[in-house]
Write a protein that holds these residues in place. Structure first.
Motif, mmCIF file in Angstrom:
data_model
loop_
_atom_site.group_PDB
_atom_site.id
_atom_site.type_symbol
_atom_site.label_atom_id
_atom_site.label_comp_id
_atom_site.label_asym_id
_atom_site.label_seq_id
_atom_site.Cartn_x
_atom_site.Cartn_y
_atom_site.Cartn_z
ATOM 1 N N ASN A 180 63.542 30.398 -16.732
ATOM 2 C CA ASN A 180 61.964 30.140 -16.935
ATOM 3 C C ASN A 180 61.511 29.960 -15.332
ATOM 4 O O ASN A 180 62.158 29.581 -14.565
ATOM 5 N N MET B 58 57.278 18.478 -21.913
ATOM 6 C CA MET B 58 58.056 19.708 -21.206
ATOM 7 C C MET B 58 59.105 20.066 -22.297
ATOM 8 O O MET B 58 59.843 19.453 -22.873
ATOM 9 N N GLY C 232 61.793 23.623 -23.105
ATOM 10 C CA GLY C 232 62.468 24.739 -22.763
ATOM 11 C C GLY C 232 62.283 26.038 -22.680
ATOM 12 O O GLY C 232 63.102 27.164 -22.268
ATOM 13 N N ARG D 133 59.964 24.028 -18.665
ATOM 14 C CA ARG D 133 60.603 23.470 -17.804
ATOM 15 C C ARG D 133 61.126 24.607 -16.571
ATOM 16 O O ARG D 133 61.584 25.793 -17.355
ATOM 17 N N ASP D 134 61.080 24.516 -15.454
ATOM 18 C CA ASP D 134 61.281 25.581 -14.496
ATOM 19 C C ASP D 134 62.983 25.347 -14.440
ATOM 20 O O ASP D 134 63.579 24.282 -14.312
ATOM 21 N N THR D 135 63.616 26.483 -14.594
ATOM 22 C CA THR D 135 65.179 26.416 -14.670
ATOM 23 C C THR D 135 65.749 26.661 -13.286
ATOM 24 O O THR D 135 67.057 26.556 -13.003
#
Length: 293
Positions: free
Chosen positions: A128, A218, A220, A196-198
């Motif tokens: 993401n 938030m 996924g 969510r920034d991975t």
């Protein structure tokens, strides 16, 4: 037990006779007969009936041969892998698909390539926001399908598509505020749903229309985000291709207008510009250049 003995067994069964098996093996007829007799002595049972002109397996031979074929198939695959390694053909490729990319479209494109390269394993990864970029630039991916900073010289890329992202809510979420153009200040008291920034480091972290002073949910992935918004638990930007049906049937409403705007992301197929690609990766790159529509 040797691989050559199993290959001789396979050749006789497929050829239908010892003589034809010998021809397939490029060996003499007597040597194949002698070799099979010695093999039977080692096994302790007969593989073939000798009562007929054609070489027919005994009951024990049929059971043994079924297992033998599975082993020979694996041996052939192993030989192909060894050949690929010897000529520097990769045995696997890591490809990352970003969170705003249509997975169905990407897989349809990749299928055509990997169907013709069955000995190269496709490792399909999903990341993401900045995760795809981090994985590629840190050496964890051979290719990403995502958005990039096109002026960054670390990337080499091919145009893939453009994705439209719309700000949407469920009916009734904002009460009567849909009657006038909204500002981000109007949304201060409303929960924003975000992905969510991975990316694992802040070097790659990116915020897209994130309101830091509001409550947040938030999630996924985009599918969960859509469910959250449809249930009236929050608002957020969604790729148009994922919510077209919900917009048409009224399950979602867009709040595009005022200074709350839809935006566009250019999606590309990207690889690192500072590394030479392997044989298969280069073929994939050329394939994408011809087949991206």
């Amino acid at each position: 037990m040797k691989l050559q003995q199993l290959l001789a067994l396979e050749a006789i069964v497929k050829g239908g006779s010892f003589q034809e098996g010998a021809r397939l093996l490029h060996k003499t007829h007597p040597s194949v007969i002698t070799g099979i007799k010695r093999f039977e002595d080692e096994l302790g049972f007969q593989l073939f009936n000798r009562d007929y002109y054609r070489a027919t397996l005994t009951t024990e031979g049929e059971v043994f041969y079924r297992s033998c074929t599975r082993l020979l198939d694996e041996a052939k695959k192993l030989k192909v892998i060894a050949n690929n390694i010897a000529v520097k053909e990769e045995t696997e490729l890591n490809i990352v698909i970003g969170d705003v990319v249509s997975v169905d479209k990407a897989l349809s494109l990749l299928k055509g390539f990997f169907d013709s390269h069955p000995n190269t394993q496709l490792n399909l990864l999903f990341e993401n926001i900045s995760g795809p970029n981090e994985r590629l630039l840190n050496g964890g991916a051979d290719l990403i399908i995502h958005h990039i900073q096109k002026t960054d010289r670390r990337y080499e890329y091919q145009e893939y598509s453009q994705v439209e992202l719309l700000p949407v809510v469920a009916p009734g979420f904002l009460d009567d505020r849909l009657t006038k153009p909204l500002t981000y200040d109007d949304l201060t008291n409303y929960t924003q749903c975000i992905i969510r920034d991975t990316a694992k480091t802040t070097d790659f972290a990116t915020d897209y229309h994130l309101l830091n002073k509001t409550r947040q949910i938030m999630v996924g992935d985009q599918h969960t985000k859509k469910s959250v918004i449809k249930l009236g638990l929050g608002w957020g930007h969604m790729p148009l291709f994922m919510i077209r049906e919900e917009l048409e049937n009224g399950e979602l409403l867009t709040i595009n207008g005022g200074n709350i705007r839809k935006y566009y992301l250019d999606i590309v197929a990207a690889r690192r510009s500072d590394q030479s690609a392997g044989v298969i990766a280069e073929r994939l790159w050329q394939y994408l250049g011809k087949n991206i529509q």
